[in-house]
Design an enzyme around this catalytic site. Structure first.
Site, mmCIF file in Angstrom:
data_model
loop_
_atom_site.group_PDB
_atom_site.id
_atom_site.type_symbol
_atom_site.label_atom_id
_atom_site.label_comp_id
_atom_site.label_asym_id
_atom_site.label_seq_id
_atom_site.Cartn_x
_atom_site.Cartn_y
_atom_site.Cartn_z
ATOM 1 N N HIS B 9 4.755 -2.596 17.439
ATOM 2 C CA HIS B 9 4.280 -3.252 18.657
ATOM 3 C C HIS B 9 3.413 -2.315 19.480
ATOM 4 O O HIS B 9 2.634 -2.744 20.315
ATOM 5 C CB HIS B 9 5.466 -3.684 19.528
ATOM 6 C CG HIS B 9 6.136 -4.923 19.049
ATOM 7 N ND1 HIS B 9 6.737 -5.023 17.812
ATOM 8 C CD2 HIS B 9 6.286 -6.139 19.627
ATOM 9 C CE1 HIS B 9 7.228 -6.239 17.671
ATOM 10 N NE2 HIS B 9 6.976 -6.935 18.762
ATOM 11 N N SER B 10 3.601 -1.011 19.264
ATOM 12 C CA SER B 10 2.890 -0.014 20.055
ATOM 13 C C SER B 10 1.880 0.739 19.185
ATOM 14 O O SER B 10 2.223 1.257 18.125
ATOM 15 C CB SER B 10 3.906 0.966 20.649
ATOM 16 O OG SER B 10 3.293 2.192 20.962
#
Lengths: 209, 130
Positions: B9-10
């Site tokens: 997600h990052s």
């Protein structure tokens, strides 16, 4: 794209964008608190993309673009899930410039099958399916008795709303909320809620016509 | 050599894991980070993942390492955008993303096949730390 089609999708998008905070708050209670932010980001991207489709009248093509845009811009699980739903709904509506009860029934069926497949999920797991599956069933009940699109959608919305209420009574077994187990009970599911408000936005838009 | 894609997600997490894994890899080992959204936000993007898989493939297939929830959904969606030949040669490792990525890269850099790379990555689940 026909004015009507543009307006329907815009109405659904604006409703999601307008409910950004409510959906985010629901998600913050049992998940990672980004559902509203993600969905609003997705529909902002859809809004920008719609401008490039002004001459497109094929409903299937437009829905396909909506699906692809959601997949690439939502960011959370709702991206692939709703994205797949729109891509699947684009199949029965391909080449069509108007929709009847039968086609909408097929679109809902295809969209739900896509969500089930992508999320490896079924009803009773505190997900969007708990709103969409009863909505589809109610829609089809209306279709069988010869009701109009708006009447069928009214039944679908009512069932979806009851589905959202039902999600308060069960625990989550899918997604981030499943980490909470028993503590997820008592909260309504954000995905079921966004599904319901999209259906409701569609109905309200059609009623205004 | 089997390529490795890191889906987080990052963007920072994906790139950080890539940097750590590079320390353990053969020079020609492909490790592609697919983290975050195009606007820099937190999230996963199936199109970015499918492009990463294409870039990571040198013919022997690709092992995909994922973090949470939608990383899996986006990766499975990305598989649908691949041509059939490549789709048959990509697999998600059911493993912790950092330990799994490093294990996968070590195995892939030895020239092992995709099944062995996935198995080694999944073995990272039982890695004892103390």
């Amino acid at each position: 794209m026909s004015g009507e089609l543009y307006e329907v999708i815009s109405a659904v998008g604006e409703t999601i964008i307008g409910n950004r905070q409510m959906l985010t708050d629901l998600d913050a209670a049992i998940g990672d608190g980004d559902h509203g932010i993600n969905m609003a980001r997705g529909f902002e991207a859809v809004k920008a993309k719609l401008q490039t489709l002004e001459t497109e009248s094929d409903i299937g093509k437009v829905l396909k673009t909506v699906g692809m845009t959601l997949i690439s811009s939502v960011g959370g699980a709702a991206g692939p899930l709703y994205g797949t739903a729109f891509l699947r709904a684009a199949v029965p509506s391909q080449g069509k410039t108007e929709l009847d009860v039968e086609t909408i029934g097929l679109m809902l069926e295809a969209a739900i099958a896509g969500i089930k497949e992508r999320g490896k999920a079924t009803t009773g797991e505190k997900t969007m399916l708990d709103a969409l599956v009863p909505a589809y069933e109610a829609f089809q009940d209306g279709a069988k008795t010869g009701k109009s699109v708006i009447e069928c959608l009214e039944l679908a919305c009512e069932a979806a709303q009851q589905g959202v209420e039902f999600t308060k009574t069960i625990i989550a077994t899918k997604g981030r909320a499943s980490y909470l187990g028993e503590r997820s009970r008592g909260h309504q599911d954000p995905g079921a809620t966004s599904s319901y408000i999209m259906l409701k936005a569609l109905l309200e838009h059609l009623r205004r016509q | 050599m089997v390529g490795v894609v890191i889906v987080s997600h990052s963007q920072k997490v994906a790139e950080g894991i890539r940097e750590m894994a590079l320390q353990m890899s053969a020079p020609e080992q492909k490790i592609i980070a697919a983290g975050g959204m195009a606007d820099g936000g937190i999230g996963t993007d199936a199109f970015q993942v499918s492009e990463a898989i294409i870039s990571a493939n040198t013919g022997d297939g690709v092992a995909v390492m994922v973090d949470l929830g939608s990383a899996v959904l986006s990766t499975e969606t990305a598989f649908e955008f691949l041509d059939e030949e490549l789709r048959a040669k990509v697999q998600i490792a059911d493993a912790p993303i950092l330990e799994g990525a490093i294990s996968a890269v070590v195995e892939a850099s030895l020239g092992s096949a995709l099944a062995a790379v996935i198995a080694t990555a999944e073995g990272a689940r039982t890695l004892n730390k103390c």
